[in-house]
Motif scaffolding. Structure first.
Motif, mmCIF file in Angstrom:
data_model
loop_
_atom_site.group_PDB
_atom_site.id
_atom_site.type_symbol
_atom_site.label_atom_id
_atom_site.label_comp_id
_atom_site.label_asym_id
_atom_site.label_seq_id
_atom_site.Cartn_x
_atom_site.Cartn_y
_atom_site.Cartn_z
ATOM 1 N N ALA A 473 -55.970 -27.920 5.410
ATOM 2 C CA ALA A 473 -56.712 -28.423 4.248
ATOM 3 C C ALA A 473 -58.170 -28.707 4.609
ATOM 4 O O ALA A 473 -59.089 -28.374 3.846
ATOM 5 N N VAL A 474 -58.396 -29.303 5.796
ATOM 6 C CA VAL A 474 -59.771 -29.571 6.219
ATOM 7 C C VAL A 474 -60.501 -28.261 6.496
ATOM 8 O O VAL A 474 -61.677 -28.092 6.152
ATOM 9 N N GLU A 475 -59.816 -27.304 7.110
ATOM 10 C CA GLU A 475 -60.438 -26.007 7.371
ATOM 11 C C GLU A 475 -60.805 -25.304 6.071
ATOM 12 O O GLU A 475 -61.860 -24.648 5.994
ATOM 13 N N LEU A 476 -59.965 -25.450 5.055
ATOM 14 C CA LEU A 476 -60.285 -24.855 3.756
ATOM 15 C C LEU A 476 -61.536 -25.502 3.160
ATOM 16 O O LEU A 476 -62.402 -24.818 2.598
ATOM 17 N N THR A 477 -61.641 -26.807 3.297
ATOM 18 C CA THR A 477 -62.836 -27.505 2.810
ATOM 19 C C THR A 477 -64.092 -26.988 3.511
ATOM 20 O O THR A 477 -65.104 -26.677 2.867
ATOM 21 N N LEU A 478 -64.030 -26.876 4.825
ATOM 22 C CA LEU A 478 -65.200 -26.412 5.576
ATOM 23 C C LEU A 478 -65.523 -24.960 5.263
ATOM 24 O O LEU A 478 -66.701 -24.575 5.195
ATOM 25 N N ALA A 479 -64.503 -24.139 5.042
ATOM 26 C CA ALA A 479 -64.749 -22.734 4.689
ATOM 27 C C ALA A 479 -65.439 -22.632 3.344
ATOM 28 O O ALA A 479 -66.358 -21.824 3.149
ATOM 29 N N ARG A 480 -65.013 -23.464 2.387
ATOM 30 C CA ARG A 480 -65.667 -23.428 1.074
ATOM 31 C C ARG A 480 -67.112 -23.893 1.167
ATOM 32 O O ARG A 480 -67.994 -23.334 0.518
ATOM 33 N N LEU A 481 -67.371 -24.891 1.999
ATOM 34 C CA LEU A 481 -68.740 -25.372 2.140
ATOM 35 C C LEU A 481 -69.623 -24.320 2.807
ATOM 36 O O LEU A 481 -70.819 -24.236 2.522
ATOM 37 N N ALA A 482 -69.041 -23.500 3.687
ATOM 38 C CA ALA A 482 -69.814 -22.454 4.353
ATOM 39 C C ALA A 482 -70.174 -21.326 3.398
ATOM 40 O O ALA A 482 -71.160 -20.613 3.619
ATOM 41 N N GLY A 483 -69.379 -21.145 2.336
ATOM 42 C CA GLY A 483 -69.708 -20.158 1.314
ATOM 43 C C GLY A 483 -69.340 -18.732 1.656
ATOM 44 O O GLY A 483 -69.764 -17.808 0.958
ATOM 45 N N ASP A 484 -68.541 -18.510 2.694
ATOM 46 C CA ASP A 484 -68.127 -17.159 3.081
ATOM 47 C C ASP A 484 -66.721 -16.920 2.542
ATOM 48 O O ASP A 484 -65.782 -17.623 2.922
ATOM 49 N N PRO A 485 -66.520 -15.917 1.660
ATOM 50 C CA PRO A 485 -65.209 -15.746 1.001
ATOM 51 C C PRO A 485 -64.045 -15.506 1.955
ATOM 52 O O PRO A 485 -62.966 -16.059 1.764
ATOM 53 N N GLN A 486 -64.237 -14.686 2.982
ATOM 54 C CA GLN A 486 -63.094 -14.329 3.821
ATOM 55 C C GLN A 486 -62.505 -15.532 4.542
ATOM 56 O O GLN A 486 -61.272 -15.701 4.574
ATOM 57 N N PRO A 487 -63.325 -16.419 5.166
ATOM 58 C CA PRO A 487 -62.726 -17.619 5.761
ATOM 59 C C PRO A 487 -61.985 -18.486 4.742
ATOM 60 O O PRO A 487 -60.990 -19.128 5.093
ATOM 61 N N VAL A 488 -62.440 -18.496 3.495
ATOM 62 C CA VAL A 488 -61.721 -19.253 2.461
ATOM 63 C C VAL A 488 -60.343 -18.642 2.239
ATOM 64 O O VAL A 488 -59.328 -19.355 2.155
ATOM 65 N N ARG A 489 -60.296 -17.310 2.140
ATOM 66 C CA ARG A 489 -58.999 -16.641 1.946
ATOM 67 C C ARG A 489 -58.073 -16.914 3.137
ATOM 68 O O ARG A 489 -56.871 -17.186 2.962
ATOM 69 N N ASP A 490 -58.632 -16.850 4.344
ATOM 70 C CA ASP A 490 -57.813 -17.077 5.532
ATOM 71 C C ASP A 490 -57.287 -18.512 5.565
ATOM 72 O O ASP A 490 -56.101 -18.750 5.866
ATOM 73 N N ALA A 491 -58.160 -19.474 5.267
ATOM 74 C CA ALA A 491 -57.742 -20.881 5.297
ATOM 75 C C ALA A 491 -56.719 -21.166 4.203
ATOM 76 O O ALA A 491 -55.758 -21.917 4.418
ATOM 77 N N ALA A 492 -56.901 -20.570 3.023
ATOM 78 C CA ALA A 492 -55.936 -20.753 1.943
ATOM 79 C C ALA A 492 -54.585 -20.174 2.331
ATOM 80 O O ALA A 492 -53.533 -20.767 2.042
ATOM 81 N N ALA A 493 -54.605 -19.020 2.993
ATOM 82 C CA ALA A 493 -53.340 -18.418 3.440
ATOM 83 C C ALA A 493 -52.652 -19.310 4.465
ATOM 84 O O ALA A 493 -51.423 -19.483 4.427
ATOM 85 N N ARG A 494 -53.421 -19.893 5.390
ATOM 86 C CA ARG A 494 -52.818 -20.796 6.376
ATOM 87 C C ARG A 494 -52.234 -22.027 5.694
ATOM 88 O O ARG A 494 -51.159 -22.511 6.086
ATOM 89 N N LEU A 495 -52.917 -22.541 4.706
ATOM 90 C CA LEU A 495 -52.406 -23.712 3.996
ATOM 91 C C LEU A 495 -51.106 -23.378 3.273
ATOM 92 O O LEU A 495 -50.144 -24.151 3.306
ATOM 93 N N LEU A 496 -51.055 -22.226 2.620
ATOM 94 C CA LEU A 496 -49.848 -21.833 1.905
ATOM 95 C C LEU A 496 -48.679 -21.587 2.845
ATOM 96 O O LEU A 496 -47.509 -21.724 2.449
ATOM 97 N N ALA A 497 -48.995 -21.226 4.084
ATOM 98 C CA ALA A 497 -47.936 -20.908 5.046
ATOM 99 C C ALA A 497 -47.420 -22.134 5.787
ATOM 100 O O ALA A 497 -46.464 -22.031 6.552
ATOM 101 N N THR A 498 -48.024 -23.295 5.594
ATOM 102 C CA THR A 498 -47.603 -24.472 6.369
ATOM 103 C C THR A 498 -46.298 -25.026 5.845
ATOM 104 O O THR A 498 -45.943 -24.883 4.671
ATOM 105 N N ASP A 499 -45.614 -25.724 6.723
ATOM 106 C CA ASP A 499 -44.343 -26.368 6.391
ATOM 107 C C ASP A 499 -44.627 -27.838 6.131
ATOM 108 O O ASP A 499 -45.216 -28.524 6.967
ATOM 109 N N GLY A 500 -44.195 -28.335 4.996
ATOM 110 C CA GLY A 500 -44.518 -29.719 4.635
ATOM 111 C C GLY A 500 -43.516 -30.727 5.100
ATOM 112 O O GLY A 500 -43.382 -31.797 4.505
ATOM 113 N N GLY A 501 -42.756 -30.449 6.149
ATOM 114 C CA GLY A 501 -41.763 -31.399 6.618
ATOM 115 C C GLY A 501 -42.362 -32.726 7.041
ATOM 116 O O GLY A 501 -43.462 -32.788 7.548
ATOM 117 N N HIS A 502 -41.617 -33.805 6.859
ATOM 118 C CA HIS A 502 -42.095 -35.150 7.221
ATOM 119 C C HIS A 502 -41.013 -35.882 7.978
ATOM 120 O O HIS A 502 -39.818 -35.717 7.721
#
Length: 909
Positions: A473-502
């Protein structure tokens, strides 16, 4: 006539007949100081104001009230040397009714013949007031009486005589009163009667040009950017500007001095303490000092910080009586201090004992966390050193901490946590990274992210899974602030792939809709990418999916982002009813406070502007475009607003102006392409042909596209090209270019494109003499338009449609009410609205409305308050109120609804 100031300075005192000696210095203003700056803007405002009985200048110390009145009085005297100068009285502390009236009587003797109307040198009796009122009423020209420092009057009875004269002198007495607080006059009655002009700090503040003039008068030369910076830092406060101008004379590097200007400058700090702050009660000063821990304060937050249940009333009094706080007109009201005053209070705040300062941060964090402002809560929790609360807040509410726009920053930078705290809980470093990203400091955020990564090996599962999700989530925030589309797509994919176990029993247990949170946050980031590229079809589906996830997760901030932008896409694609419903739902969401909320609401208002354009409601479209201004820095809103304004100008018979606006919009869009890029190109083609430049339109139609053109985008270009040939007098060529809007693939076209094609086919059938086919095509076009209540395509269609619409009423239609309205609209002059009242029955105006009044009149059709209209037009609320009163008077109306109805009957809106 000699200058009365020279006479005043020649004598120490004057004497009322039979009364005590009077100080001549209180009966005329002091001579202006050096380096005076003429301000014609305010002189004109006063000239207009004194056409009404009472004018109030209300502002804190140092806003230039006395200087303005003295300069204006002198200017009037020089312009009309044969006329009496406005009478002048300076009030002093302790003036009782008798003492005040001894000066008022002396001032009025200069304009009222004392032989015929003896003026008392004490508080007058009722019978004496009647004589004075009658003498004033008999005058041919009104008397202007200036009373300076009216706030010093503590006995309301002292002004009872003035109020009597104002009521009974047939408006021949014009009172101009200046003070730091509202006077003990019947202000509300005067305002309701339209007899009051209120001039406040917003009016008195120096503009950029006036600031430049002041610096020039003091011999200071700095670049325009430095002038703008000085104006921003001082807020146009006259006394502070003059202090700065005097100090700049001796600076070797004036530009750098302005850049570093703050309340630590000794002269400015001394002035702020000696004047505005010294006049406050100690409890009010303490409230402001505690509130300085935050950027803006509302009643609830002030009560939490101070423990004072009366904080709301005190804030309102400080804002109204002292002008030291400014509010934004929202509900609830949020107040801000003047920038330099806020800086001074903050410098005093940091000198508090650490325990007391920590307590203030904790109070602020608690209030923000409980009132839907987790970003501010996180910042204050970290500033207080409450590492556990800050980490808990981040872990539980991370979806609300992902910014969807470039952060504006704000607030002091919290001190970093100690290494042992981060080692004990690496998620604390992630919380710090998120806070710094929200503050716009990506370098510090990346450093905290790396620090967190160095402690992940010690984390057991499933806590490691949660940590990975928060990192993504933090990486996605930083990617959006950088303004480069590909890092945003990569960070979003990593976020979607995470396991939310607690971990079981973890007090930071997952939010019930955490998987929905992931889909909402990642989906919104991806939808924003395609939206910014002009891919409206992809954005529509992306925002719809993210919106559903945000609602499932109960995240109103993400819901507002998706709903506001989806409503704009829907409006552009022709889904007017859905767009209107979603935009209004977005505006009803708890938007919070700050630029981000204004930005999101701006998208919703832009959607409503597009809806109003398609429904042929130009005034409503203009009003919503004004409210959409906060979104104007983003590429899509800039392009859409330009497109919308271009067609509004075209509809008003100004195709050249519309074309210029469209070219600016298309130029600003640049090479992004996408559906929106193709639509802008089609619109420019259309406006070229509308202004008679057929050749350029043809050349533009033949240009290769900057990117892949979808079927819908190609259809929009083809329809615009076909309309160009029809306007050029070549119907066969238009018929060849017109795409098949009845084919199955056309069902995916935006409705405006299909409707334009249908109406163009109808006009071509009319030109070919095939009335039967034209009637069938028109009915099909009505089938498309009726569900969404489209009006503009019929109103602005090519010649020949009006006659067919009229005939269609007789031949039979399933849309009789719509066609009936359209016949009246098409037959009416441009700008008219069908009201059912014949033009001949509406008497013309005795006095025309000015251009500014017409602009405000358009806003009166909307639901905007006077405060909101003032904000949109960048003028003061008092200026708007003055124009509204003039509008009512000229339209012979007593309320907004009546004024709008009469304006429509007169075809003014």
């Amino acid at each position: 006539m000699p200058d009365d100031r020279s006479t005043v300075r020649a004598d120490v005192a004057v004497r009322a007949p039979g009364g005590p000696p009077l100080l001549a210095s209180r009966l005329a203003p002091a001579a202006p100081g050096e380096a005076m700056v003429l301000r014609p803007r305010l002189a004109r405002l006063l000239d207009e104001a004194v056409t009404r009985p009472v004018t109030l200048l209300r502002a804190p110390a140092g806003w230039g009230k006395t200087t303005l009145l003295a300069t204006w009085r002198r200017t009037r005297q020089e312009a009309e040397p044969q006329a009496p100068a406005p009478a002048w009285v300076s009030v002093e502390a302790g003036d009782d009714p008798d003492r005040l009236w001894s000066y008022l009587g002396a001032a009025l003797r200069a304009v009222v013949d004392p032989a015929q109307t003896p003026l008392p040198d004490r508080a007058p009796r009722p019978d004496e007031l009647e004589i004075v009122a009658a003498a004033l009423a008999a005058r041919e020209r009104p008397v202007v009486l200036i009373v300076d420092d009216l706030h010093r009057i503590t006995e309301p009875a002292a002004l009872a005589g003035l109020e009597f004269l104002l009521r009974h002198s047939e408006q021949r007495l014009r009172l101009v009163a200046a003070g730091r607080t509202g006077p003990p006059l019947a202000v509300h009655r005067l305002r309701l009667a339209g007899e009051l002009t209120d001039i406040g700090p917003d009016d008195l503040a120096f503009t950029g040009d006036e600031t430049a003039d002041l610096l020039t008068a003091h011999g200071v030369a700095v670049p325009a950017a430095a002038v703008a910076r000085l104006r921003q830092l001082t807020g146009g406060w006259a006394a502070v500007l003059r202090i700065a101008a005097l100090a700049l004379r001796d600076q070797p590097d004036p530009e750098r001095w302005i850049g570093e200007l703050g309340a630590d400058q000794p002269e400015i700090a001394g002035y702020l303490r000696a004047e505005p702050l010294a006049g406050l009660e100690s409890t009010d000063r303490e409230l402001l000092r505690r509130a300085a821990v935050v950027d803006a304060v509302c009643a609830g937050l002030a009560a939490a910080l101070s423990g004072d249940a009366d904080a709301e009333e005190r804030l309102r009094a400080i804002a109204h009586d002292n002008g030291l706080l400014h509010h934004d007109g929202s509900r609830p009201v949020w107040y801000r201090c003047h920038p330099l005053l806020a800086d001074l209070l903050h410098r005093e705040l940091v000198r508090l004992p650490p325990a007391e300062l920590r307590d203030l941060h904790l109070r602020a964090a608690g209030w923000y966390a409980g009132n839907g402002r987790p970003a501010a809560a996180l910042r204050h929790a970290l500033a207080a050193g409450d590492w556990t609360s800050a980490t808990d807040l981040f872990v539980v509410r991370w979806p609300e901490l992902v910014p969807y726009e470039r952060p504006a920053g704000g607030g002091p930078v919290p001190a970093p946590p100690p290494p042992e705290a981060v080692e004990r809980d690496p998620e604390l470093a992630l919380a710090c990274a998120a806070e710094r990203a929200l503050g716009g400091d990506t370098g510090a955020a990346e450093a905290f992210l790396r620090l967190a990564g160095g402690h992940t090996r010690r984390l057991p599962q499933p806590r490691r899974s949660r940590f990975d999700r928060l990192v993504a989530a933090v990486e996605l925030t930083l990617a959006r602030l950088a303004g480069d589309p590909q890092p945003v797509r990569d960070a979003a994919a990593r976020l979607l792939a995470t396991d939310g176990g607690h971990p079981t029993g973890d007090p930071r247990a997952a939010h019930a809709g955490e998987d929905a949170d992931v889909r909402a946050v990642a989906g919104t980031a991806l939808a924003l990418l395609v939206f910014d590229d002009g891919d409206l079809t992809g954005a529509a589906s992306g925002f719809a999916e993210a919106l559903a996830a945000a609602r499932e997760a109960a995240r109103p901030r993400t819901e507002l982002v998706c709903a506001s932008r989806w409503s704009l896409v829907a409006a552009l694609r022709g889904q007017l009813r859905a767009a209107e419903e979603m935009a209004r739902a977005a505006l009803a969401l708890p938007s919070g406070q700050g630029w981000a909320a204004l930005l999101d609401c701006g998208y919703a208002h832009l959607a409503l502007a597009v809806v109003a354009l398609h429904r042929n409601q130009p005034a409503e479209a203009e009003a919503h475009l004004g409210l959409a201004a906060p979104a104007g820095a983003e590429p899509v809103p800039v392009a859409v607003a330009g497109w919308c304004r271009a067609y509004l100008r075209l509809d008003e018979g100004e195709p050249s102006v519309g074309h210029r606006l469209l070219v600016e919009a298309r130029t600003g869009w640049g090479t992004r392409g996408g559906e929106l890029g193709s639509w802008l190109r089609a619109a420019e083609l259309d406006l070229h042909s509308a202004r008679g430049d057929v050749q350029t339109a043809r050349e533009l139609a033949g240009e290769p596209s900057s990117g892949p053109t979808t079927g819908a985008a190609a259809a929009a270009l083809a329809v615009a090209a076909a309309r160009t040939e029809l306007r050029a007098g070549d119907p066969p060529a238009a018929d060849r270019l017109l795409p098949d809007w009845t084919a199955a693939p056309a069902a995916d076209w935006p409705l405006p494109v299909r409707l334009d094609a249908a109406l163009l086919a109808t006009v071509l059938a009319i030109r070919a003499g095939d009335d039967r086919r034209a009637g069938r095509l028109l009915e099909q076009a009505l089938d498309l338009a009726a569900p969404e209540d489209y009006r503009r395509p019929f109103r602005q269609a090519e010649p020949g449609l009006r006659e067919l619409l009229t005939a269609h009423l007789d031949s039979g239609t399933a849309h009789w009410p719509l066609v009936s309205d359209l016949v009246r609209a098409v037959d009416a002059p441009p700008g008219a609205v069908a009201t059912g009242t014949p033009d001949a029955a509406v008497p013309p105006l005795d006095e025309p409305l000015t251009e500014r009044e017409l602009t405000i009149l358009r806003y009166l059709q909307s639901i905007l308050s006077n405060v909101e209209i003032a904000a949109e037009l960048s003028v003061s609320v008092n200026t708007v109120k003055t124009h509204v009163r003039n509008i009512y008077r000229k339209l012979d109306a007593t309320r907004r609804r009546d004024a709008v109805r009469r304006a429509r009957q007169l075809h003014l809106i």
